[in-house]
Scaffold this active site. Structure first.
Site, PDB file in Angstrom:
ATOM      1  N   CYS A 125       0.817  -1.225   0.000  1.00  0.00           N
ATOM      2  CA  CYS A 125       0.000   0.000   0.000  1.00  0.00           C
ATOM      3  C   CYS A 125       0.847   1.268   0.000  1.00  0.00           C
ATOM      4  O   CYS A 125       0.340   2.354  -0.297  1.00  0.00           O
ATOM      5  CB  CYS A 125      -0.939   0.005   1.194  1.00  0.00           C
ATOM      6  SG  CYS A 125      -2.111  -1.344   1.104  1.00  0.00           S
ATOM      7  N   HIS A 253      -3.390   7.018   2.705  1.00  0.00           N
ATOM      8  CA  HIS A 253      -3.793   5.761   2.065  1.00  0.00           C
ATOM      9  C   HIS A 253      -5.185   5.386   2.564  1.00  0.00           C
ATOM     10  O   HIS A 253      -5.447   5.383   3.766  1.00  0.00           O
ATOM     11  CB  HIS A 253      -2.776   4.662   2.406  1.00  0.00           C
ATOM     12  CG  HIS A 253      -3.259   3.301   2.071  1.00  0.00           C
ATOM     13  ND1 HIS A 253      -3.797   3.001   0.838  1.00  0.00           N
ATOM     14  CD2 HIS A 253      -3.316   2.159   2.803  1.00  0.00           C
ATOM     15  CE1 HIS A 253      -4.151   1.723   0.828  1.00  0.00           C
ATOM     16  NE2 HIS A 253      -3.876   1.196   2.010  1.00  0.00           N
ATOM     17  N   ASN A 283     -10.322  -0.057  -0.408  1.00  0.00           N
ATOM     18  CA  ASN A 283      -8.853   0.014  -0.310  1.00  0.00           C
ATOM     19  C   ASN A 283      -8.270  -0.529  -1.611  1.00  0.00           C
ATOM     20  O   ASN A 283      -8.397  -1.725  -1.899  1.00  0.00           O
ATOM     21  CB  ASN A 283      -8.409  -0.820   0.897  1.00  0.00           C
ATOM     22  CG  ASN A 283      -6.895  -0.828   1.080  1.00  0.00           C
ATOM     23  OD1 ASN A 283      -6.145  -0.457   0.175  1.00  0.00           O
ATOM     24  ND2 ASN A 283      -6.451  -1.269   2.240  1.00  0.00           N
TER      25      ASN A 283
END
Ligand code: ACO
Length: 340
Positions: A125, A253, A283
């Site tokens: 990520c 994020h 996500n």
């Protein structure tokens, strides 16, 4: 002998910077709502929205590749900048189409950029922030004049559809920026980076060796994400000469809305400075920061020259932040291309 003219204007290495000139995105068309997931998993819309802030995500059709998503986002970023080429292509991804070779050379060729330097960055990520730091360092060092940085993910390929703790979270998509050589005072200038890792946490988010699906110990990741992201955002802001309260937009994020809100609270930032589009896309790992940026820019929430901090945290464990001045780039969206 001709009389020499005035020397060409030069940018000294210290004033030279990578400047964001284009922003592009691509999402697969299929929307999967929480209610749809609740039809086959022991979960509910209320649980998902309260614990994560996610209302829906995009899921690619079978056969879609990470390269296809990356190519569409890359093409959109070039169009946003009004460019048709660039010298280097970096793809940040956790879900490369093949373990060997990297995805970026295929993307460069699909964009008509055969011959460009092209490689992948693997930092889960945090991949987009890591790739931004590599790209801007290449430009500042004078290695090249333009880099397309693409975050592209196909998590539907590695998420266990029967695991309610991960199937509700992840989505597919891609986002890209074009960085070009410019000056540190310009809108769009990338100013500082902060990167870190802790391999002791490698089992917290992992596809175990020999297995197909991602496993995540969400609660333990959550507990580490909040202080680590806060500290990283603070460090990069200070390196840019900003007090945390002077950050105009915090683009974290998009892993969990509660994580973003907790980090913002610790930075003493009001909610309106937190950029969040997790409700719409879930996500998307390395794609999440450029997708969030594009969503905010498309809604007119960012002004040219705004002080932005991008901060990520994820598998590795890895984390990182970038401080930049917003360029005013208009995002371009492109549907993922049909399979060839
Ligand atoms: N629906 C209903 N109940 C659920 C679900 C679900 N989808 N998932 C878990 N539960 C249950 C659990 O079984 C548990 O039940 P129990 O109390 O009976 O044992 C209970 O809900 C609480 O589970 P937790 O895991 O503690 O729930 P939490 O509030 O922590 O939310 C989540 C889980 C959303 C995963 C959260 O921990 C999180 O966001 N973690 C951080 C993720 C992250 O930042 N990842 C990094 C980036 S991703 C990457 O790098 C690839």
């Amino acid at each position: 002998m001709p009389t020499p003219g005035p020397p060409a204007p030069r940018t000294s290495a210290s004033a030279r910077a990578a400047v964001l000139s284009g922003l592009g995105t691509s999402l697969p068309p299929r929307v999967v709502t929480n209610d749809e997931l609740a039809q086959r998993l022991d979960t509910s819309h209320d649980w998902i929205i309260e614990r994560t802030g996610i209302a829906r995500r995009r899921v690619a059709a079978p056969g879609t590749t990470t390269a296809a998503l990356a190519t569409a986002a890359g093409r959109a970023a070039l169009a946003s900048a009004g460019r048709s080429s660039c010298e280097t292509v970096i793809v940040a991804t956790t879900t490369p189409d093949r373990s060997c070779p990297a995805t970026a050379p295929s993307v460069a060729t699909a964009l008509g950029l055969t011959g460009a330097a092209a490689f992948d960055v693997s930092a889960v990520c945090s991949g987009f922030v890591y790739a931004l730091s590599v790209a801007s360092s290449m430009i500042v060092a004078g290695l090249c004049g333009s880099v397309l940085v693409i975050g592209a993910e196909l998590y539907s390929a590695i998420v266990d559809p029967d695991d309610r703790s991960t199937a509700i979270i992840f989505g597919d998509g891609a986002g890209a920026v074009l960085l070009e050589r410019g000056e540190r005072s310009a809108p769009g200038a990338v100013l500082h980076h902060d990167l870190g890792s802790d391999g002791e946490g490698r089992d917290l988010i992992t596809v175990p060796p020999g297995e197909r699906f991602l496993r995540m110990r969400g609660r333990e990741v959550y507990v580490r994400a909040v202080p680590t992201m806060t500290a990283s955002a603070r460090r990069v802001a200070e390196a840019a000469g900003w007090r945390p309260g002077e950050i105009d937009g915090f683009v974290g994020h998009q892993a969990n809305l509660r994580i973003l809100q907790s980090v913002a609270k610790r930075l003493e930032l009001p909610d309106e400075r937190v950029i969040a589009n997790i409700a719409e896309v879930g996500n998307t790992a390395a794609a999440s920061i450029p997708l969030a940026l594009a969503s905010a820019a498309g809604q007119g929430r960012l002004a040219r020259g705004d002080r932005l901090v991008l901060t990520a945290f994820g598998g590795g464990l890895t984390w990182g932040s970038t401080a930049l001045l917003w360029s005013g780039a208009r995002p371009v969206h492109q549907e993922v291309e049909p399979l060839s």
